[in-house]
Motif scaffolding. Sequence first.
Motif, PDB file in Angstrom:
ATOM      1  N   UNK A   1       0.846  -1.210   0.000  1.00  0.00           N
ATOM      2  CA  UNK A   1       0.000   0.000   0.000  1.00  0.00           C
ATOM      3  C   UNK A   1       0.877   1.254   0.000  1.00  0.00           C
ATOM      4  N   UNK A   2       0.633   2.145  -0.939  1.00  0.00           N
ATOM      5  CA  UNK A   2       1.424   3.371  -1.018  1.00  0.00           C
ATOM      6  C   UNK A   2       0.736   4.490  -0.227  1.00  0.00           C
ATOM      7  N   UNK A   3       1.491   5.177   0.604  1.00  0.00           N
ATOM      8  CA  UNK A   3       0.937   6.295   1.364  1.00  0.00           C
ATOM      9  C   UNK A   3       0.951   7.547   0.487  1.00  0.00           C
ATOM     10  N   UNK A   4      -0.235   7.973   0.065  1.00  0.00           N
ATOM     11  CA  UNK A   4      -0.288   9.093  -0.882  1.00  0.00           C
ATOM     12  C   UNK A   4      -0.002  10.451  -0.233  1.00  0.00           C
ATOM     13  N   UNK A   5       0.060  10.469   1.110  1.00  0.00           N
ATOM     14  CA  UNK A   5       0.383  11.735   1.775  1.00  0.00           C
ATOM     15  C   UNK A   5       1.763  12.242   1.358  1.00  0.00           C
ATOM     16  N   UNK A   6       2.684  11.303   1.133  1.00  0.00           N
ATOM     17  CA  UNK A   6       4.008  11.756   0.708  1.00  0.00           C
ATOM     18  C   UNK A   6       3.975  12.285  -0.728  1.00  0.00           C
ATOM     19  N   UNK A   7       2.887  12.005  -1.437  1.00  0.00           N
ATOM     20  CA  UNK A   7       2.706  12.567  -2.784  1.00  0.00           C
ATOM     21  C   UNK A   7       1.870  13.844  -2.733  1.00  0.00           C
ATOM     22  N   UNK A   8       1.560  14.285  -1.517  1.00  0.00           N
ATOM     23  CA  UNK A   8       0.848  15.552  -1.387  1.00  0.00           C
ATOM     24  C   UNK A   8      -0.649  15.445  -1.123  1.00  0.00           C
ATOM     25  N   UNK A   9      -1.156  14.208  -1.006  1.00  0.00           N
ATOM     26  CA  UNK A   9      -2.586  14.042  -0.733  1.00  0.00           C
ATOM     27  C   UNK A   9      -2.899  14.587   0.656  1.00  0.00           C
ATOM     28  N   UNK A  10      -4.034  15.282   0.805  1.00  0.00           N
ATOM     29  CA  UNK A  10      -4.379  15.829   2.119  1.00  0.00           C
ATOM     30  C   UNK A  10      -5.900  15.927   2.299  1.00  0.00           C
TER      31      UNK A  10
ATOM     32  N   UNK B   1       0.546   7.756 -16.599  1.00  0.00           N
ATOM     33  CA  UNK B   1       0.963   6.963 -15.446  1.00  0.00           C
ATOM     34  C   UNK B   1       0.338   7.629 -14.230  1.00  0.00           C
ATOM     35  N   UNK B   2      -0.376   6.840 -13.445  1.00  0.00           N
ATOM     36  CA  UNK B   2      -1.047   7.394 -12.263  1.00  0.00           C
ATOM     37  C   UNK B   2      -0.619   6.618 -11.016  1.00  0.00           C
ATOM     38  N   UNK B   3      -0.112   7.337 -10.009  1.00  0.00           N
ATOM     39  CA  UNK B   3       0.280   6.701  -8.754  1.00  0.00           C
ATOM     40  C   UNK B   3      -0.919   6.688  -7.823  1.00  0.00           C
ATOM     41  N   UNK B   4      -1.275   5.491  -7.342  1.00  0.00           N
ATOM     42  CA  UNK B   4      -2.407   5.404  -6.417  1.00  0.00           C
ATOM     43  C   UNK B   4      -1.983   4.596  -5.197  1.00  0.00           C
ATOM     44  N   UNK B   5      -2.891   4.469  -4.226  1.00  0.00           N
ATOM     45  CA  UNK B   5      -2.581   3.674  -3.037  1.00  0.00           C
ATOM     46  C   UNK B   5      -2.253   2.241  -3.407  1.00  0.00           C
ATOM     47  N   UNK B   6      -2.827   1.769  -4.524  1.00  0.00           N
ATOM     48  CA  UNK B   6      -2.599   0.378  -4.930  1.00  0.00           C
ATOM     49  C   UNK B   6      -1.500   0.230  -5.971  1.00  0.00           C
ATOM     50  N   UNK B   7      -0.656   1.242  -6.100  1.00  0.00           N
ATOM     51  CA  UNK B   7       0.465   1.135  -7.025  1.00  0.00           C
ATOM     52  C   UNK B   7       0.291   1.990  -8.265  1.00  0.00           C
ATOM     53  N   UNK B   8       1.155   1.734  -9.250  1.00  0.00           N
ATOM     54  CA  UNK B   8       1.169   2.530 -10.472  1.00  0.00           C
ATOM     55  C   UNK B   8       0.200   1.953 -11.509  1.00  0.00           C
ATOM     56  N   UNK B   9      -0.632   2.809 -12.068  1.00  0.00           N
ATOM     57  CA  UNK B   9      -1.592   2.369 -13.081  1.00  0.00           C
ATOM     58  C   UNK B   9      -1.360   3.116 -14.393  1.00  0.00           C
ATOM     59  N   UNK B  10      -1.579   2.429 -15.486  1.00  0.00           N
ATOM     60  CA  UNK B  10      -1.531   3.073 -16.798  1.00  0.00           C
ATOM     61  C   UNK B  10      -2.967   3.383 -17.188  1.00  0.00           C
ATOM     62  N   UNK B  11      -3.270   4.676 -17.287  1.00  0.00           N
ATOM     63  CA  UNK B  11      -4.670   5.047 -17.502  1.00  0.00           C
ATOM     64  C   UNK B  11      -4.901   5.783 -18.816  1.00  0.00           C
ATOM     65  N   UNK B  12      -6.117   5.607 -19.308  1.00  0.00           N
ATOM     66  CA  UNK B  12      -6.594   6.441 -20.405  1.00  0.00           C
ATOM     67  C   UNK B  12      -7.821   7.156 -19.879  1.00  0.00           C
TER      68      UNK B  12
END
Length: 351
Positions: free
Chosen positions: A1-10, A39-50
């Motif tokens: 699980x990625x902590x998105x707070x370090x990516x600026x989530x608040x 490329x999108x970083x989420x709590x569940x890892x990196x996703x390739x999105x359209x």
Amino acid sequence: MINLNIYGWNEMLAQLKQESTYSALIHGRVSIVHRTCYDVVSENGLFQCEFTGNMMYGKSEHELPCTGDWVIFQPFDENKGIIVDMLSRERTLYRKKNGTVADKQAIASYVDKAFIVQSLDDNFNVRRVERFMAQILEEKISPVLILNKADLVFDNQSIEEQIKHIASQIPVFFTSIHQPQTILRLRESISKGETVVFVGSSGVGKSSLVNALCEESVLLTSDISLSTGKGRHTSTRREMVLMGDSGVLIDTPGVREFGLAIDNPDSLAEVLEISDYAETCRFKDCKHINEPGCAVLEAVNSGALDYKVYASYLKLCREAWHFSASEHEKRKKEKSFTKLVEEVKNRKANR
Ligand SMILES: Nc1nc2c(ncn2[C@@H]2O[C@H](COP(=O)(O)OP(=O)(O)O)[C@@H](O)[C@H]2O)c(=O)[nH]1
Ligand SMILES: [Mg+2]
Ligand SMILES: [Zn+2]
């Protein structure tokens, strides 16, 4: 699980998300924009999105997701997703799109600080610093001046003299990737969850600085090819990386031309201390060009205000005015088009 707070989530972003129709889906931050996907970083890892055609409908290019944007997406397969919504943007760095009159291009969003990087060789140009500052200040992003390649021989006195009016307003760092203590100082200026975008010409060392700050080669840099003596420029995209667990760094490819995409450089006038003088101009709407009783012109004549700074300010004003005038034209055209569409619709309805 990625902590998105370090990516600026608040908290504030979490509340914004609640307002979306899609608040039940997962969110993430765009780290790289490829030609057709993200490329999108989420709590569940990196996703390739359209994204869905629906989301794109009626949007201008600069309103589509850019690096740093927060999006909501529907995951599928292992690590793919469809972006269905985007949180409303804040603190976005734009520039005028090359070859257009008034189209803007989004460079990065949710930016706290912008590092204006120049190298202490031929690249150094204080007028270009002011240009970047005008655009950065428009969005309440904090500009920071980074003078890189401090290991090279340069005329310190001349540089200090030229940046005097800037150094009194914004932080200035002299850095070199060959002088670890300068990198350490820079790293300490970035706090946890903060987003920093690097801007400046190609070859000044933006990617090298990002690598040095991260203590690993996360980005490709251009190195001088021995056979031709020319640098290879490798960064061609905007890329977001994490600096350890504190700070988000966004590298950008160097642009030859950084055109202003703003209405007026009021904030710049403040930073360059033009507004201090303007307060005492005889006319409220003084343009400081040739009006009687202009306190800015007086300051230039008395030497209190550097003529070069004043001239640079006027030049940026003119450019901003040009951009906003054509922006206005465009909106007028859009309005009349919308009206036309409505008329057609009404005609159909009345039949
Ligand atoms: N002497 C010196 N060279 C540097 C420094 N930082 C970067 N460089 C070199 O400058 C060139 C361009 O660097 P790069 O990071 O690709 O620049 P970018 O285009 O701004 O990303 C490379 O050859 C780097 O090794 C520095 O602090 N001192
Ligand atoms: Mg680069
Ligand atoms: Zn005036």
